[in-house]
Design an enzyme around this catalytic site. Structure first.
Site, PDB file in Angstrom:
ATOM      1  N   ASN A 210       0.852  -1.203   0.000  1.00  0.00           N
ATOM      2  CA  ASN A 210       0.000   0.000   0.000  1.00  0.00           C
ATOM      3  C   ASN A 210       0.879   1.241   0.000  1.00  0.00           C
ATOM      4  O   ASN A 210       2.110   1.140  -0.048  1.00  0.00           O
ATOM      5  CB  ASN A 210      -0.962  -0.028   1.193  1.00  0.00           C
ATOM      6  N   LYS A 289       8.194 -17.303 -11.014  1.00  0.00           N
ATOM      7  CA  LYS A 289       7.464 -16.136 -11.504  1.00  0.00           C
ATOM      8  C   LYS A 289       6.250 -16.592 -12.338  1.00  0.00           C
ATOM      9  O   LYS A 289       6.400 -17.439 -13.233  1.00  0.00           O
ATOM     10  CB  LYS A 289       8.403 -15.279 -12.359  1.00  0.00           C
ATOM     11  N   ASP A 306      -5.659  -9.718  12.604  1.00  0.00           N
ATOM     12  CA  ASP A 306      -5.676  -8.305  12.988  1.00  0.00           C
ATOM     13  C   ASP A 306      -4.810  -8.160  14.246  1.00  0.00           C
ATOM     14  O   ASP A 306      -5.209  -8.558  15.344  1.00  0.00           O
ATOM     15  CB  ASP A 306      -7.122  -7.849  13.242  1.00  0.00           C
ATOM     16  N   ILE A 307      -3.620  -7.641  14.060  1.00  0.00           N
ATOM     17  CA  ILE A 307      -2.632  -7.571  15.156  1.00  0.00           C
ATOM     18  C   ILE A 307      -3.160  -6.678  16.276  1.00  0.00           C
ATOM     19  O   ILE A 307      -3.053  -6.991  17.465  1.00  0.00           O
ATOM     20  CB  ILE A 307      -1.277  -7.023  14.639  1.00  0.00           C
ATOM     21  N   PHE A 324      -4.509   3.523  14.679  1.00  0.00           N
ATOM     22  CA  PHE A 324      -4.820   4.522  13.661  1.00  0.00           C
ATOM     23  C   PHE A 324      -5.961   3.960  12.821  1.00  0.00           C
ATOM     24  O   PHE A 324      -6.149   2.742  12.762  1.00  0.00           O
ATOM     25  CB  PHE A 324      -3.606   4.771  12.760  1.00  0.00           C
ATOM     26  N   LYS A 338     -13.799   1.054  15.601  1.00  0.00           N
ATOM     27  CA  LYS A 338     -12.492   0.385  15.767  1.00  0.00           C
ATOM     28  C   LYS A 338     -11.998   0.524  17.209  1.00  0.00           C
ATOM     29  O   LYS A 338     -11.425  -0.410  17.770  1.00  0.00           O
ATOM     30  CB  LYS A 338     -11.478   0.940  14.768  1.00  0.00           C
ATOM     31  N   LYS A 342     -11.672  -3.064  18.961  1.00  0.00           N
ATOM     32  CA  LYS A 342     -10.285  -3.523  19.175  1.00  0.00           C
ATOM     33  C   LYS A 342      -9.803  -3.228  20.597  1.00  0.00           C
ATOM     34  O   LYS A 342      -8.624  -3.380  20.904  1.00  0.00           O
ATOM     35  CB  LYS A 342      -9.358  -2.879  18.137  1.00  0.00           C
TER      36      LYS A 342
END
Ligand code: PMT
Length: 406
Positions: A210, A289, A306-307, A324, A338, A342
């Site tokens: 990303n 490849k 999900d850490i 974040f 969240k 979490k």
């Protein structure tokens, strides 16, 4: 306004070829709006003239032990009174030896002896001179006097030899100056910060990633360290130099990040997850490849753990857990969800559609939500955003009684 705006730095230079680097530092300091006054030993003037420093700093350059200031006070007393920090760079073996014996035979040693302000010493010399037991013993004495020593770098030296003795890098010195000027309200805190993207391999040539540059996480790490915290930075692949003095753990995939975070999580008093961890990884990693025979191609993905959610489950009462949220819509609602799901103490929600916020820019604009209230911060640099987030963390540590016990 910069972190060094208005800070009065007394730069004491002694006779090494590295004086030219001190001139570059003077320029950097002036760029950041610090007020720099230079003091040169006779030997330093053999390498660079006082005119260079006068031109770069726009200030007087001192070298005469017996000069009297306009108010009738001797220079060595006024110089040590009128500045916030005394930076001795480069400090030669001779200067270090003088300072270790409390000698006051030239203006630089007299000013150091008279100084009640923080003194930072940056040695630069031939490697044999630096590693000689006499120099090492002198440096230990200086540490005993409360002076801060910035270890020289290793590398090729002007004398042709290779080894320890090269004047330290400006980034290291700048960070130390900032920490001396910053209240140490995070002293004793062990803070784990994650930063950057993850890479999820598809085949030997390709991966999913990303747009995270690591800037937000690195800014948090730098500012937390400046405020006295012991920081471990767990970082995905980014193009930023490792922040000086911070333990960095380099990872690639979300699984690597999970392992690295879980290794240190138990000992942390604060965990801040600024990394952009991939939510999915390819179900299969191809050893060769992949060829482009097919007109249409789909990749099967498996969900990563999900850490942050796992950290939320394991969280101890005294720990502060900060996440974040990178959002493109419903910022407040998504942030609150969240935070709750979490089990976080604080979440910083940032917009990833804006041109000046979120991924790969130097600025950010975050909505800070905790269990009691929320604050929308204005657009500012990522370093300033980091300061605000850390202020909030100090409040949360206080609420948990974690600052009082240190
Ligand atoms: O690196 P920069 O270019 O400076 O950009 C900064 C940033 C935009 C990456 C940063 O400010 C940011 O928002 N980081 C979190 C990005 C993200 O993954 O957000 P999310 O809403 O998808 O995830 C929420 C939280 O869960 C995050 O704290 C994330 O680290 C964590 N997470 C997500 C997935 C996963 N598998 N494990 C996690 O721990």
């Amino acid at each position: 306004m910069n972190d060094l705006t208005g800070v009065r730095i007394l730069l004491g230079t002694s006779g090494s070829v590295a004086v030219y680097k001190a001139a570059e530092w003077a320029r950097e300091l002036v760029k950041e709006e610090a007020i720099v006054t230079t003091l040169m030993t006779a030997a330093a003037q053999q390498f660079v003239t006082p005119l260079t420093f006068a031109a770069l700093t726009g200030n007087s350059v001192y070298s005469n032990m017996f000069s009297i200031d306009p108010d009738g006070v001797m220079a060595h007393i006024n110089l040590s009174r009128e500045n916030d920090v005394l930076l001795v760079a480069p400090a030669t073996a001779q200067t270090i030896s003088r300072l270790a014996t409390g000698s006051a035979e030239d203006l630089l040693s007299a000013v150091v002896l008279a100084a009640k302000i923080p003194v930072v010493i940056c040695p630069a010399m031939n490697t044999n001179m630096y590693t000689h037991p006499a120099t090492q013993e002198n440096l230990h004495k200086l540490i005993g006097f409360g002076y801060r020593i910035v270890k020289p770098d290793s590398g090729s030296l002007a004398c042709g030899e290779t080894g320890e003795g090269r004047l330290a890098g400006w980034d290291t010195v700048r960070e130390l100056l900032l920490s001396l000027l910053t209240p140490q309200d995070l002293l004793g805190q062990k803070i784990v910060i994650t930063a950057g993207p993850t890479q999820e391999p598809i085949d030997p040539a390709r991966y999913i990633t990303n747009r995270s540059s690591g800037k937000m996480g690195y800014a948090l790490a730098r500012v937390a360290q400046r405020r006295g915290a012991e920081v471990t930075l767990i970082t995905g692949p980014v193009h930023l130099p490792p922040p000086p003095g911070i333990t960095c753990v380099h990872i690639l995939s979300a699984e690597d990040m999970e392992n690295a975070v879980m290794d240190v999580a138990d000992k942390a008093t604060v965990i801040i997850k600024a990394a952009a961890v991939a939510d999915y990884r390819p179900a299969e990693i191809h050893q060769q490849k992949m060829k482009k025979y097919k007109e249409h191609f789909s990749l099967e993905l498996d969900k990563n753990n999900d850490i942050l959610a796992e950290l939320g489950k394991r969280k101890k009462d005294e720990q502060v857990l900060v996440g974040f949220a990178a959002e493109s819509q419903n910022h407040d609602q998504e942030g609150r969800r969240k935070l709750r799901e979490k089990n976080l103490d604080l979440i910083a929600v940032n917009d990833i559609l804006g041109k000046t916020t979120g991924f790969d820019v130097d600025t950010n604009q975050v909505l800070l939500i905790d269990r009691e209230d929320s604050t929308s911060l204005p657009l500012m640099s990522k370093e300033n955003t980091a300061s605000h987030i850390l202020n909030k963390i100090v409040d949360l540590l206080n609420r948990k009684g974690m600052l009082a016990t240190l």
